[in-house]
Write an enzyme that holds these catalytic residues in place. Sequence first.
Site, PDB file in Angstrom:
ATOM      1  N   THR A  66      36.096  47.417  42.093  1.00  0.00           N
ATOM      2  CA  THR A  66      35.962  47.699  40.657  1.00  0.00           C
ATOM      3  C   THR A  66      34.809  48.669  40.455  1.00  0.00           C
ATOM      4  O   THR A  66      33.672  48.387  40.850  1.00  0.00           O
ATOM      5  CB  THR A  66      35.730  46.395  39.872  1.00  0.00           C
ATOM      6  OG1 THR A  66      36.885  45.574  40.048  1.00  0.00           O
ATOM      7  CG2 THR A  66      35.540  46.670  38.383  1.00  0.00           C
ATOM      8  N   SER A  95      38.116  37.386  41.827  1.00  0.00           N
ATOM      9  CA  SER A  95      36.871  38.094  41.547  1.00  0.00           C
ATOM     10  C   SER A  95      35.766  37.740  42.532  1.00  0.00           C
ATOM     11  O   SER A  95      35.665  36.608  43.000  1.00  0.00           O
ATOM     12  CB  SER A  95      36.397  37.738  40.130  1.00  0.00           C
ATOM     13  OG  SER A  95      35.090  38.215  39.902  1.00  0.00           O
TER      14      SER A  95
HETATM   15  C1  FNR Z   1      37.093  40.463  33.299  1.00  0.00           C
HETATM   16  N1  FNR Z   1      37.422  41.542  34.125  1.00  0.00           N
HETATM   17  C2  FNR Z   1      36.930  41.584  35.416  1.00  0.00           C
HETATM   18  N2  FNR Z   1      37.273  42.614  36.239  1.00  0.00           N
HETATM   19  C3  FNR Z   1      36.834  42.637  37.525  1.00  0.00           C
HETATM   20  O1  FNR Z   1      37.156  43.566  38.254  1.00  0.00           O
HETATM   21  N3  FNR Z   1      36.041  41.615  37.994  1.00  0.00           N
HETATM   22  C4  FNR Z   1      35.660  40.571  37.234  1.00  0.00           C
HETATM   23  O2  FNR Z   1      34.948  39.683  37.682  1.00  0.00           O
HETATM   24  C5  FNR Z   1      36.083  40.562  35.880  1.00  0.00           C
HETATM   25  N4  FNR Z   1      35.690  39.558  35.036  1.00  0.00           N
HETATM   26  C6  FNR Z   1      36.216  39.479  33.772  1.00  0.00           C
HETATM   27  C7  FNR Z   1      35.876  38.391  32.969  1.00  0.00           C
HETATM   28  C8  FNR Z   1      36.441  38.263  31.707  1.00  0.00           C
HETATM   29  C9  FNR Z   1      36.070  37.081  30.857  1.00  0.00           C
HETATM   30  C10 FNR Z   1      37.356  39.234  31.240  1.00  0.00           C
HETATM   31  C11 FNR Z   1      38.004  39.115  29.892  1.00  0.00           C
HETATM   32  C12 FNR Z   1      37.664  40.320  32.028  1.00  0.00           C
HETATM   33  C13 FNR Z   1      38.370  42.586  33.680  1.00  0.00           C
HETATM   34  C14 FNR Z   1      39.816  42.198  33.990  1.00  0.00           C
HETATM   35  O3  FNR Z   1      40.094  42.308  35.359  1.00  0.00           O
HETATM   36  C15 FNR Z   1      40.796  43.119  33.237  1.00  0.00           C
HETATM   37  O4  FNR Z   1      40.484  44.458  33.500  1.00  0.00           O
HETATM   38  C16 FNR Z   1      40.770  42.864  31.731  1.00  0.00           C
HETATM   39  O5  FNR Z   1      40.726  41.474  31.477  1.00  0.00           O
HETATM   40  C17 FNR Z   1      41.977  43.470  31.053  1.00  0.00           C
HETATM   41  O6  FNR Z   1      41.904  43.330  29.663  1.00  0.00           O
HETATM   42  P1  FNR Z   1      42.697  42.180  28.854  1.00  0.00           P
HETATM   43  O7  FNR Z   1      44.145  42.441  29.056  1.00  0.00           O
HETATM   44  O8  FNR Z   1      42.256  40.900  29.412  1.00  0.00           O
HETATM   45  O9  FNR Z   1      42.264  42.344  27.432  1.00  0.00           O
END
Ligand code: FNR
Length: 362
Positions: free
Chosen positions: A161, A111
């Site tokens: 993203t 990230s």
């Molecule tokens: C994320 N996600 C996310 N996506 C992204 O593109 N950059 C980021 O910095 C983050 N940060 C982030 C933090 C936390 C705490 C979570 C839970 C999620 C989204 C991540 O890439 C992904 O799309 C989701 O986590 C998918 O859902 P599940 O399977 O974790 O429920």
Amino acid sequence: MTDAPGGFASLGELEALAESKLPPEVWAYVAGGAGEETAMRANRDAFHQRTLRPRVLTGGSTIDLRTRILSQVVSAPFFLAPTAYQGLLHPDAELASARAAQAAGLLAVESTLSTRSLEEIAAATRMGPKWFQLYLQPEFAASQRLVERAEKAGYRAIVLTVDLPVLSVRDRQIGGGIAVNAAAPMGNGPDVQAPARSLGRDGVGFRLRSDASQTWQILERLRGVTALPLVVKGILTREDARAAADHGAAAVIVSNHGGRQLDGAPAALDALPEVVEELGSSVPVLFDSGVRRGGDVVTALAMGATAVGIGRPVLWALAVGGEEGVAQLLSLLRVELATVLALTGRPSVASIDRSLLGPPRW
Ligand code: FNR
Ligand code: LAC
């Protein structure tokens, strides 16, 4: 307590164990979703609704999980989804999760909001395939510098993203989760601004931060500053899938951000068919949101995904057991995936197709 590697013996016990180890406000940040968390719950419901057709006496003695993602051959069809602020969960933060991915022969997506710098993560995992996830910054020059740093450090694709032009309203985080992430160290330095709940009132309506006022032309603009393939994350409709492809995306990721952005969004799994139908075999379709078990990986692949991202479970495993915890998670997922393939009569990931899917449960 368990003496299992990484501190847990089965996938089913991981979430509760993580919750018991974390301060409540950190848990709220990781576990929470947007609004009433409808989209987040829908992600799991959508998997539970699907069935797989068991097949028996199909012969064969090995199961091959290897998969190609863009030009990368990985050991299994899942990867570490990008997640912010891993330092909130374990002192080794992204170094631990990226090392576990490298040891398992898997792709890790790092990230923009990592607590360690992208260079430090790359240096700790020279051999592991890594992609860099970009959150557009208010100034394009800052985004450009991040992309150039990632390319120089050896990341092999940029994941843009697009579903977070503003941070959503997340009830569970209001009590403290937002403060938690605002206080987390920004590993990538002053070029990175944390996404804020960034709607400002101008007296008439609402104003979006400048990083929200982007169009699809941003892909051409990024193309102008990097030779790396561009992967667009956060696609849920055929229209946006088409636009991503038309603007040169090398792959898309169907995702509703784990239910953390638009609470009215469909379950990501329910959006997968229309994106796959729109893109055919021209652009690979990756997937995340709600993947928890080996069977979920098989379901998403049978519906047309090339590979799936693991989000929250990696954070849970990191909290419970650091690098060893993530290694254990990846190993349990791999065993379960191979088991499901054995029970559905498939010798390899390459042999997964639509005929694996049975009628819905309800
Ligand atoms: C994320 N996600 C996310 N996506 C992204 O593109 N950059 C980021 O910095 C983050 N940060 C982030 C933090 C936390 C705490 C979570 C839970 C999620 C989204 C991540 O890439 C992904 O799309 C989701 O986590 C998918 O859902 P599940 O399977 O974790 O429920
Ligand atoms: C989140 C962002 C930062 O979901 O991706 O919290």
